[in-house]
Motif scaffolding. Structure first.
Motif, PDB file in Angstrom:
ATOM      1  N   LYS A 198      -5.590 -15.037   6.343  1.00 49.50           N
ATOM      2  CA  LYS A 198      -5.206 -13.622   6.289  1.00 49.50           C
ATOM      3  C   LYS A 198      -3.740 -13.436   6.685  1.00 49.50           C
ATOM      4  O   LYS A 198      -3.041 -12.580   6.137  1.00 49.50           O
ATOM      5  N   GLU A 206       3.111  -5.984   2.312  1.00 47.85           N
ATOM      6  CA  GLU A 206       2.052  -4.981   2.469  1.00 47.85           C
ATOM      7  C   GLU A 206       1.409  -4.617   1.138  1.00 47.85           C
ATOM      8  O   GLU A 206       0.179  -4.515   1.039  1.00 47.85           O
ATOM      9  N   SER A 209      -0.823  -7.488  -0.112  1.00 53.00           N
ATOM     10  CA  SER A 209      -1.995  -7.640   0.743  1.00 53.00           C
ATOM     11  C   SER A 209      -3.011  -6.540   0.482  1.00 53.00           C
ATOM     12  O   SER A 209      -4.221  -6.794   0.388  1.00 53.00           O
ATOM     13  N   THR A 210      -2.512  -5.305   0.358  1.00 55.02           N
ATOM     14  CA  THR A 210      -3.402  -4.170   0.117  1.00 55.02           C
ATOM     15  C   THR A 210      -4.101  -4.296  -1.229  1.00 55.02           C
ATOM     16  O   THR A 210      -5.282  -3.960  -1.374  1.00 55.02           O
ATOM     17  N   ASN A 215      -6.595  -5.412   5.064  1.00 50.27           N
ATOM     18  CA  ASN A 215      -6.043  -4.378   5.937  1.00 50.27           C
ATOM     19  C   ASN A 215      -4.772  -4.940   6.583  1.00 50.27           C
ATOM     20  O   ASN A 215      -4.824  -5.608   7.617  1.00 50.27           O
ATOM     21  N   TYR A 216      -3.643  -4.666   5.946  1.00 45.68           N
ATOM     22  CA  TYR A 216      -2.377  -5.290   6.325  1.00 45.68           C
ATOM     23  C   TYR A 216      -2.014  -5.018   7.783  1.00 45.68           C
ATOM     24  O   TYR A 216      -1.687  -5.936   8.534  1.00 45.68           O
ATOM     25  N   ARG A 217      -2.067  -3.768   8.192  1.00 48.27           N
ATOM     26  CA  ARG A 217      -1.641  -3.395   9.546  1.00 48.27           C
ATOM     27  C   ARG A 217      -2.519  -4.048  10.616  1.00 48.27           C
ATOM     28  O   ARG A 217      -2.023  -4.480  11.661  1.00 48.27           O
ATOM     29  N   THR A 218      -3.813  -4.107  10.355  1.00 49.75           N
ATOM     30  CA  THR A 218      -4.721  -4.724  11.322  1.00 49.75           C
ATOM     31  C   THR A 218      -4.412  -6.202  11.508  1.00 49.75           C
ATOM     32  O   THR A 218      -4.379  -6.717  12.634  1.00 49.75           O
TER      33      THR A 218
END
Length: 317
Positions: A198, A206, A209-210, A215-218
Motif C-alpha cells: 500500500k 494521490e 492511488s484513489t 485510501n491515500y490519506r489513511t
C-alpha cells in the motif's frame, strides 16, 4: 545484493562485536567465562548489540518509507524535521513533566515528531516545483527552525547540556535496563512490512492511488505514524544518527529497484550491518576510547551521500 550474504555478514560482525571492548574477552574463553566476563556480556555487550541492530534496521526502514511516500530519494527522518521535532518533544517533557518515565517521554516525543512530519508534508504539498534536491533542503531548513526553537528554550531553562546529549548518538551508555524501549520498533517494522504494498501504491500519487481504491490519506498517515514512533524511540535510547535513513534506502534501490516490500528486508539488514560496522570502527580507531556512533556514521555517511549526489548528477547529464 543477496539477503543471505547480508545476513551472513551481519551474523559474523555481530559475533565479533561481542568481543570488542576495553574489557578483554576472547572467543576462546566463551565456554570458560569468569563471573565478571559473563556480567559484561549480559549487562553491556548483548544489550548494545541488540540496540545497534534495532536502531540500524528501524531508522533505515523509516527512511525507505518516507522516500516512497514523498517520491524523493533524499528525504529521511533527519532531512524532514522528524528527529528535530522529536527532540523538541523531549525538551517539553523535561520542562513540564520533570519526573516523566521513559515511556511518557517517548509518548511526548512521538506526538511532536508526528506533528513535525505532518507539517513537513503540508509544506511539501505547497511546493510547486518538487526538485529532488530542493525538497530535502526545505526539510533541513524546517528542521533547523525547530532546532533553533529547541535550543532557545533549552538555554532559557538551563537544559542545554541535557539536550546536547540527544544530538549525539552514542551506544556506550547502553546497558541492561536502558535499551528495552527499542523493542517497540519490532512490531512497528512488522506493520510496515504488512502495509508495504500500500505504501508503494501511495508513492505513485494521490490520484493514482484513489483510482485503485486505496485510501491515500489513511495510508500516508499510517506511514508517518510509523516513522514518528520509531524516530522517537531511537532518539530517547541512542540519540540522533545522521545520514542512516538517507543513504541505506538509496543503496538498496540502486541494486533492487523501487519495490518497497521487496526492499524492506534488504534495507533492514544493510542498515543494521552498516551501523554495526561503524560502531566497531568507532570502538577500535582510538582504543581504549571510542568515537560516538553519530560521528562515525556521519563521516562515512557523508561520503556516501556525496557519491549519491554525484552519481545522480552524472545520470541526469
Amino acid at each position: 545484493m543477496k539477503k543471505r550474504y547480508l545476513a551472513s555478514a551481519l551474523v559474523l560482525f555481530s559475533i565479533g562485536s561481542l568481543f570488542v571492548g576495553v574489557s578483554a574477552i576472547s572467543p576462546l574463553e566463551v565456554f570458560d567465562l569468569t563471573e565478571d566476563q559473563l556480567h559484561i556480556l549480559t549487562a553491556s555487550r548483548f544489550p548494545r548489540l541488540i540496540s545497534i541492530l534495532l536502531a540500524g534496521a528501524s531508522i533505515s526502514v523509516c527512511g525507505l518509507i518516507m522516500q516512497q511516500l514523498t517520491r524523493n530519494k533524499f528525504v529521511s527522518p533527519t532531512t524532514a524535521g522528524t528527529m528535530d521535532s522529536a527532540r523538541l518533544g523531549v525538551l517539553v517533557s523535561l520542562m513540564i513533566f520533570t519526573s516523566a518515565s521513559p515511556l511518557q517521554k517517548m509518548s511526548i516525543a512521538f506526538i511532536f515528531a508526528l506533528l513535525g512530519t505532518f507539517v513537513f508534508m503540508k509544506i511539501l504539498d505547497r511546493i510547486k516545483f518538487k526538485d529532488v534536491i530542493f525538497v530535502p533542503l526545505v526539510g533541513l531548513m524546517f528542521g533547523n527552525i525547530i532546532s533553533s526553537i529547541t535550543t532557545f528554550f533549552a538555554y532559557k531553562n538551563d537544559l542545554i547540556q541535557n539536550m546536547s546529549a540527544w544530538m549525539q548518538g552514542d551506544f556506550s551508555l547502553i546497558v541492561s535496563g536502558r535499551y528495552e524501549l527499542m523493542y517497540i520498533s519490532i512490531p512497528v517494522m512488522i506493520l510496515a512490512y504488512i502495509f508495504a504494498n500500500k505504501f508503494t501504491i501511495a508513492g505513485m500519487g494521490e490520484d493514482f492511488s484513489t483510482s485503485l481504491g486505496l485510501n491515500y490519506r489513511t495510508v500516508v498517515n499510517l506511514g508517518l505514524i510509523i516513522v514518528a514512533f520509531v524516530a522517537s524511540s531511537v532518539l530517547l535510547t541512542v540519540g540522533m544518527i545522521p545520514f542512516l535513513g538517507l543513504i541505506i534506502p538509496n543503496i538498496v534501490s540502486i541494486y533492487q529497484g523501487d519495490h518497497l516490500k521487496k526492499n524492506l528486508p534488504h534495507t533492514a539488514l544493510l542498515g543494521a550491518l552498516f551501523v554495526l560496522v561503524c560502531d566497531i570502527i568507532g570502538r577500535v580507531v582510538i582504543y581504549p576510547y571510542e568515537l560516538p556512533i553519530s560521528l562515525t556514521v556521519g563521516v562515512i555517511g557523508s561520503g556516501i551521500f556525496a557519491y549519491l549526489l554525484i552519481r545522480r548528477k552524472a545520470y541526469e547529464v
